[in-house]
Design an enzyme around this catalytic site. Structure first.
Site, mmCIF file in Angstrom:
data_model
loop_
_atom_site.group_PDB
_atom_site.id
_atom_site.type_symbol
_atom_site.label_atom_id
_atom_site.label_comp_id
_atom_site.label_asym_id
_atom_site.label_seq_id
_atom_site.Cartn_x
_atom_site.Cartn_y
_atom_site.Cartn_z
ATOM 1 N N HIS A 195 70.525 28.470 96.731
ATOM 2 C CA HIS A 195 71.811 28.889 96.167
ATOM 3 C C HIS A 195 72.400 27.802 95.280
ATOM 4 O O HIS A 195 71.939 26.650 95.255
ATOM 5 C CB HIS A 195 72.796 29.263 97.282
ATOM 6 C CG HIS A 195 73.159 28.142 98.204
ATOM 7 N ND1 HIS A 195 74.050 27.143 97.869
ATOM 8 C CD2 HIS A 195 72.750 27.864 99.474
ATOM 9 C CE1 HIS A 195 74.180 26.307 98.875
ATOM 10 N NE2 HIS A 195 73.401 26.716 99.868
ATOM 11 N N CYS A 239 69.813 24.874 103.816
ATOM 12 C CA CYS A 239 69.667 25.639 102.577
ATOM 13 C C CYS A 239 69.263 24.719 101.428
ATOM 14 O O CYS A 239 69.464 23.506 101.483
ATOM 15 C CB CYS A 239 70.971 26.353 102.233
ATOM 16 S SG CYS A 239 71.328 27.765 103.302
#
Length: 244
Positions: A188, A204
């Protein structure tokens, strides 16, 4: 019909303006989760300032005939760091088909294989110690300006963060998100540009917003993602980027 992403963004802006008008809560933002009706207050920055190292170098100055110690300024170190992790097309000779994503958490790079002996290389931020991982997943969905619901484990570790946050510039997931398998991990964007190149996330893979937008436009649902984490065999990757 109102675009929920625009509505969420408007909510963030309106809330920020409201918070700015209240001196006692000058740094707070108020949000309402449309699914539950709950109201949350929080400070919108989750950043942890990362100070680049400033190594010292000695060199001999022929003018003065003396040894001189030089230390780069923080501005120079930040620029060096930015250039190190800038997007680039690099040599990548591999048997992996074009479109495959290879994530090297050790060196903080993500490679999008082109299939012609090259790859697009992006700088990334990765999981901090204890949160890095390895494995093979596929992109199962894609979202523009995604909202954010931190998992229960994160809420326990960081009780000050909101249970929900709409998509927008202040959202820690940034402009785009690629969801990996059935895991909680994503590739992301970020609103913390200074975290690229460092191990600061909860697992992440972070990218600059302009880079995740570029990758988002190239990667499809179903794309194979290979994550090389601690203890992974990196010989194939080293051979691919060294072309031997």
């Amino acid at each position: 019909m109102i675009d929920p992403r625009r509505a969420g963004l408007a909510l963030v802006v309106a809330a920020a303006m409201t918070a700015a008008g209240a001196p006692a809560r000058a740094n707070m933002v108020e949000l309402v989760d449309p699914n539950t009706g709950k109201t949350f207050q929080y400070r919108p920055s989750f950043s942890r300032q990362v100070q680049p190292e400033r190594p010292k170098h000695k060199f001999f100055d022929p003018g003065t005939q003396k040894w001189v110690t030089y230390q780069a300024s923080r501005e120079e170190m930040r620029e060096r760091h930015r250039m190190k992790y800038a997007r680039a097309t690099v040599r990548f000779v591999s048997g992996e088909p074009g479109g495959t994503i290879v994530v090297d958490t050790e060196q903080r790079y993500l490679y999008l294989v082109q299939g012609n002996g090259k790859a697009i290389r992006y700088g990334i931020g990765v999981g901090r110690e204890g949160f890095t991982w390895s494995g093979v997943e596929r992109i199962t969905r894609k979202r523009e300006w995604p909202d954010w619901r931190p998992p229960a484990e994160m809420l326990e570790r960081q009780p000050g963060i909101p249970e929900w946050m709409p998509g927008g510039p202040q959202n820690p997931l940034g402009a785009r998100a690629l969801y990996l398998g059935s895991t909680l991990y994503r590739i992301h964007g970020t609103n913390e540009d200074e975290s690229i190149g460092y191990a600061v996330s909860s697992g992440c893979i972070r990218m600059l917003n302009e880079d995740i937008i570029d990758l988002y436009g190239r990667a499809k649902v179903g794309t194979r993602v290979i994550v090389l984490g601690p203890g992974s065999d990196r010989t194939g990757l080293i051979a691919a980027i060294s072309a031997f």
